[in-house]
Enzyme design. Structure first.
Site, PDB file in Angstrom:
ATOM      1  N   VAL A  12       0.745  -1.069   0.532  1.00 55.25           N
ATOM      2  CA  VAL A  12      -0.151  -0.557  -0.136  1.00 55.25           C
ATOM      3  C   VAL A  12       0.634   1.371  -0.058  1.00 55.25           C
ATOM      4  CG1 VAL A  12      -2.073  -0.734   1.160  1.00 55.25           C
ATOM      5  CG2 VAL A  12      -0.946   0.242   2.458  1.00 55.25           C
ATOM      6  N   LYS A  13       2.530   1.220   0.439  1.00 58.73           N
ATOM      7  CA  LYS A  13       3.032   2.704   1.068  1.00 58.73           C
ATOM      8  C   LYS A  13       2.888   2.846  -1.076  1.00 58.73           C
ATOM      9  CE  LYS A  13       2.603   1.482   4.590  1.00 58.73           C
ATOM     10  NZ  LYS A  13       3.419   1.462   5.820  1.00 58.73           N
ATOM     11  N   ALA A  14       4.194   3.933  -0.847  1.00 61.66           N
ATOM     12  CA  ALA A  14       4.468   4.839  -2.496  1.00 61.66           C
ATOM     13  C   ALA A  14       4.392   3.776  -3.754  1.00 61.66           C
ATOM     14  CB  ALA A  14       5.242   5.383  -1.904  1.00 61.66           C
TER      15      ALA A  14
END
Ligand SMILES: *Cc1c(COP(=O)(O)O)cnc(C)c1O
Length: 408
Positions: free
Chosen positions: A195-197
């Site tokens: 879900v991170k960048a």
């Protein structure tokens, strides 16, 4: 006549649930991983170094050490600084539990600080109140992707002999006063959870300007052993020594190949997140009973999360009801986070509870994270806007004047 809510058997805005975040995997990522699978090195080989170099260049920092997760990276940062029993580490309470758990791994004590009510970032004034001669470090969490008050925190840390750490797991690609996140604290931690960048499946990085800390971090991820397998192979040597007690927190070449491939597209993803956030800002400016997050003028926000705050005094429904109503509309809203000091484990072990960080506790009752990720289509963005207007309009007690006659 208002449209019937999906929660009351009306038609949902989205037929399929739109998640709040998700990875972006394309063919070049698949090829990059496949190439490693066909090579000699699956782990601790050339891709790890290549990824670390590329990541360091991207951020503009001397050292980048890649580990098996953001949590392992936080733990390694605590160890590298020599955090241990008797030490206190100040952590904002409105964060993922890993920001505080890393302090416990080292036998030290987390001290929970409150957040600023407007930005939900670590409140420098509350840190000032909670700092003591035992404070070894301050962990600044760039909540939602919004860089903290780094000048204020850095000065405060320096004047008390404490070290500043950035939990930058939300803010890869952001900047503060023109300086990139990853260069703002003594040690800076990133996560590559899907879900991170950007993602490596699981993974993390610590960045620092200190070569000495870089060595300590590298040793820690490999059992506390000096040098690694690749290095020994290159030198034709078998000898190693264990200097500290470390862990197996290594990241694989498979993961780093994915990381290298993802890193190339990261800048455009950050821009896409910002564009979505800008569209939301405009679309919700007149929405009653919803407050948008303040963004400080000196930052460039990376928008890992887009967080809204409900004005409960102007709603006939509580956050749980709004959450369920939006989920019924097919919008995968989420809540980030239950303040760490309210988790049962922390309550039991440290006797923490309501009243310790009142601003974070009040925010927790009212926040919602809306879907935001680079591969969201414009149509998805408009669906989120439509659904939030639909649900909030149904529950708002007093519509704002500007909202009357609102059309889209
Ligand atoms: C994701 C995250 C972490 C942990 O990262 P993992 O890679 O999942 O271990 C730590 N802190 C914050 C604020 C995070 O969002």
């Amino acid at each position: 006549m208002a449209e019937r809510l999906a929660i009351e058997a009306g038609a949902p805005v989205c037929s399929e649930l739109l998640s709040y975040g998700r990875q972006n995997i394309e063919e070049p990522d698949v090829w990059a991983v496949a190439e490693v699978l066909r090579s000699d090195w699956l782990t601790t080989g050339p891709k790890v170094r290549e990824f670390e170099k590329a990541f360091g260049r991207f951020v503009g920092v001397g050292q980048a050490v890649a580990l098996s997760s953001g949590t392992a990276a936080l733990h390694a940062a605590m160890h590298a600084l020599g955090v241990g029993p008797g030490d206190e580490v100040i952590v904002p309470t409105l964060t993922f539990v890993a920001s505080a758990n890393c302090v416990l791994y080292q036998g030290a004590t987390p001290v929970f600080a409150d957040v600023d009510a407007q930005t939900l970032l670590l409140d420098t004034n509350d840190v000032k109140r909670k700092i003591t001669p035992k404070t070894k470090a301050i962990i600044a969490v760039d909540y939602a992707g919004h860089p903290c008050d780094y000048d204020g925190l850095r000065n405060l840390a320096a004047s008390h002999g404490a070290i500043l750490i950035a939990d930058a797991c939300h803010s890869l690609g952001a900047s503060y006063k023109g300086r990139a996140v990853g260069t703002l604290a003594d040690l800076n931690v990133f996560s590559f959870h899907p879900v991170k960048a950007m993602t490596t499946g699981e993974g993390g990085v610590v960045t620092t300007e200190s070569a000495e800390l870089g060595d300590r971090l590298r040793r820690f991820r490999n059992h506390g052993i000096s040098g690694d397998h690749f290095e020994r192979e290159q030198n034709g040597s078998w000898f190693y020594e264990m200097i500290d007690l470390g862990y197996n927190y290594r990241i694989t070449d498979i993961q780093c190949a994915l990381g290298l491939s993802q890193l190339r597209r990261l800048p455009e993803w950050v821009v896409r997140r910002q564009a979505i956030a800008y569209r939301y800002d405009q679309a919700f400016a007149d929405l009653p009973a919803v407050q948008l997050q303040a963004v400080r003028p000196e930052v460039c926000h990376a928008y890992h999360l887009y967080v809204i705050r409900l004005d409960s005094t102007n709603l006939s429904a509580d956050r749980a009801r709004v959450f369920t109503a939006l989920r019924a509309e097919g919008i995968g809203v989420n809540v980030h986070y239950l303040p760490v000091h309210l988790h049962p484990y922390y309550r039991r072990r440290f006797g923490t509870g309501p009243g310790l960080c009142p601003k974070a506790e009040a925010a927790y009752e009212e926040i919602l994270s809306l879907p935001i990720f680079p591969s969201m289509r414009d149509e998805d963005v408009e669906n989120v806007i439509e659904a939030l207007w639909k649900v909030i309009s149904a529950y708002a007690i007093e519509p704002r004047r500007a909202a009357i006659g609102h059309t889209r």
